[in-house]
Design a protein around this motif. Structure first.
Motif, short mmCIF file in Angstrom:
data_model
loop_
_atom_site.label_atom_id
_atom_site.label_comp_id
_atom_site.label_asym_id
_atom_site.label_seq_id
_atom_site.Cartn_x
_atom_site.Cartn_y
_atom_site.Cartn_z
N GLY A 1 0.93 -1.12 0.27
CA GLY A 1 0.31 -0.04 -0.09
C GLY A 1 1.07 1.60 -0.35
O GLY A 1 1.65 1.27 -0.74
N ARG A 2 0.42 2.15 0.65
CA ARG A 2 1.23 3.60 0.95
C ARG A 2 2.22 3.60 1.48
O ARG A 2 3.39 4.18 1.16
CB ARG A 2 -0.05 4.50 1.27
CG ARG A 2 -1.32 4.19 0.45
CD ARG A 2 -1.06 5.80 -0.88
NE ARG A 2 -0.47 6.50 -0.68
CZ ARG A 2 -1.53 7.66 -0.33
NH1 ARG A 2 -2.44 8.36 -0.50
NH2 ARG A 2 -0.38 9.18 -0.34
N ALA A 3 2.21 2.44 2.35
CA ALA A 3 4.01 2.75 3.32
C ALA A 3 4.92 1.87 2.31
O ALA A 3 6.15 2.42 2.48
CB ALA A 3 4.14 1.36 4.80
N GLU A 4 4.50 1.24 1.51
CA GLU A 4 5.48 0.21 0.70
C GLU A 4 5.87 1.27 -0.55
O GLU A 4 6.86 1.17 -0.90
CB GLU A 4 4.93 -1.02 -0.16
CG GLU A 4 4.59 -2.34 1.20
CD GLU A 4 3.51 -1.87 2.47
OE1 GLU A 4 3.08 -0.83 1.82
OE2 GLU A 4 4.02 -2.59 2.88
N GLU A 5 4.94 2.64 -1.34
CA GLU A 5 5.38 3.14 -1.62
C GLU A 5 5.86 4.47 -1.25
O GLU A 5 6.84 4.91 -2.09
CB GLU A 5 4.14 3.65 -2.18
CG GLU A 5 4.38 4.81 -3.52
CD GLU A 5 2.93 5.73 -4.28
OE1 GLU A 5 3.13 6.79 -4.68
OE2 GLU A 5 1.61 5.07 -3.52
N PHE A 6 6.10 4.85 0.15
CA PHE A 6 6.59 5.50 0.68
C PHE A 6 7.92 4.62 1.01
O PHE A 6 9.27 5.78 -0.02
CB PHE A 6 6.49 5.46 2.20
CG PHE A 6 6.74 7.59 3.22
CD1 PHE A 6 6.66 8.19 2.72
CD2 PHE A 6 7.95 6.37 3.27
CE1 PHE A 6 7.26 9.13 3.17
CE2 PHE A 6 8.62 7.74 4.44
CZ PHE A 6 8.38 9.16 4.24
N MET A 7 8.30 4.15 1.29
CA MET A 7 9.81 3.68 1.31
C MET A 7 10.77 2.95 0.02
O MET A 7 11.81 3.37 0.02
CB MET A 7 9.27 2.15 2.31
CG MET A 7 8.52 2.15 3.93
SD MET A 7 10.58 3.22 5.06
CE MET A 7 11.86 2.67 4.94
N ALA A 8 9.56 2.13 -0.53
CA ALA A 8 10.36 2.37 -1.76
C ALA A 8 11.15 3.84 -2.66
O ALA A 8 12.02 4.28 -3.29
CB ALA A 8 9.42 1.87 -3.26
N LYS A 9 9.93 4.67 -1.99
CA LYS A 9 10.77 6.06 -2.81
C LYS A 9 11.17 6.80 -1.72
O LYS A 9 12.59 7.57 -2.06
CB LYS A 9 9.83 7.33 -2.49
CG LYS A 9 10.39 8.66 -2.90
CD LYS A 9 9.00 9.57 -3.38
CE LYS A 9 8.80 11.07 -3.94
NZ LYS A 9 7.65 11.71 -4.12
N PHE A 10 12.13 7.05 -0.22
CA PHE A 10 13.00 6.91 0.33
C PHE A 10 13.58 5.60 1.03
O PHE A 10 14.69 6.36 2.07
CB PHE A 10 12.08 7.45 1.58
CG PHE A 10 10.90 8.99 0.85
CD1 PHE A 10 11.97 10.00 1.08
CD2 PHE A 10 10.49 8.89 1.36
CE1 PHE A 10 10.75 11.12 0.37
CE2 PHE A 10 9.14 10.02 0.65
CZ PHE A 10 9.72 11.24 0.45
N ALA A 11 13.62 4.63 0.46
CA ALA A 11 14.99 3.74 1.20
C ALA A 11 16.34 4.39 1.20
O ALA A 11 16.67 3.66 2.14
CB ALA A 11 14.76 2.63 0.25
N LYS A 12 17.13 5.01 0.56
CA LYS A 12 17.90 5.23 0.39
C LYS A 12 18.16 7.05 1.47
O LYS A 12 19.50 7.55 1.21
CB LYS A 12 18.30 5.50 -1.09
CG LYS A 12 18.69 4.67 -1.60
CD LYS A 12 19.30 5.13 -2.94
CE LYS A 12 19.56 4.12 -4.00
NZ LYS A 12 20.69 3.90 -5.35
N ALA A 13 16.89 7.09 1.60
CA ALA A 13 16.82 8.49 3.35
C ALA A 13 16.92 8.01 4.19
O ALA A 13 16.35 9.55 5.04
CB ALA A 13 16.53 9.73 2.57
N ALA A 14 16.75 6.82 4.68
CA ALA A 14 15.66 6.68 5.77
C ALA A 14 16.58 5.77 6.58
O ALA A 14 17.36 4.98 6.18
CB ALA A 14 14.65 6.38 5.45
N SER A 15 16.80 5.38 7.69
CA SER A 15 17.19 4.54 8.54
C SER A 15 16.79 3.03 8.21
O SER A 15 16.10 3.18 7.69
CB SER A 15 17.54 5.36 10.29
OG SER A 15 16.63 5.22 11.13
#
Length: 208
Positions: A1-15
């Protein structure tokens, strides 16, 4: 869902342990000291609206906080370059031939100063020392993509030095240059660079 989409976009900018379901309940905004204040304000407003929509305006301060860490000296310079670009775009005021940015090639705040006129279509050059401007009308400068351009020719083009009428008759014109520098750039480096430009402009006017 939206969480997976969010993490795909910010994967390299998140701990590694970041979970958007858990860690977006309370957020704060801080920024690099050399960021554009306008960009920071726009991001902050977007985050405020998002948290207000989710938690309501009464609880906004419990879920969102921002820190103003913009360097004042950097902001003053960014505002000044923006004003130079506004003047260039104003049909009632003289155009600038170019904007000169003086400062280290590895300086983040100086690189941002170059981005402002480049994004607005104003000719601009980023040099790190006055020696980048040579008597053979070449310039060594840093491009917006970080590439160092060696010995670009011509630096001062005919249209900067001369007014040319329909018959090809040349009349010496006034060279108009906007100048700024990185927050830690010595004033002498800026003065030396301008001195070289004035000398080169004089030589071109005398030799042609």
């Amino acid at each position: 869902g939206r969480a997976e989409e969010f993490m795909a976009k910010f994967a390299k900018a998140a701990s590694a342990h970041f979970d958007p379901h858990v860690h977006l309940q309370k957020i704060g905004l801080a920024n690099q000291t050399t960021m554009y204040k306008k960009e920071t304000r726009a991001i902050g407003q977007l985050l405020q609206k998002t948290m207000m929509k989710k938690f309501g305006p009464d609880l906004l301060n419990d879920h969102y906080y921002e820190f103003d860490t913009i360097c004042d000296a950097t902001q003053v310079r960014q505002d000044a370059v923006d004003e130079l670009c506004n003047m260039h775009d104003d049909a009632t005021k003289p155009d600038l031939d170019f904007i000169l940015v003086v400062g280290g090639f590895d300086s983040s705040n100086t690189a941002h100063l170059l981005e402002i006129p480049q994004m607005r279509g104003v000719t601009s050059f980023h040099i790190n020392t006055a020696d980048c401007i040579q008597a053979d009308n070449t310039i060594r400068h840093r491009a917006i993509n970080g590439e160092i351009v060696e010995a670009q020719f011509p630096f001062l083009k005919d249209g900067m030095v001369w007014d040319i009428d329909d018959d090809g008759v040349r009349t010496k014109k006034c060279l108009r240059v906007g100048v700024t520098s990185g927050a830690s750039t010595p004033d002498k480096e800026v003065q030396d660079a301008l001195g070289r430009i004035m000398m080169l402009n004089k030589i071109r006017g005398e030799n042609e």
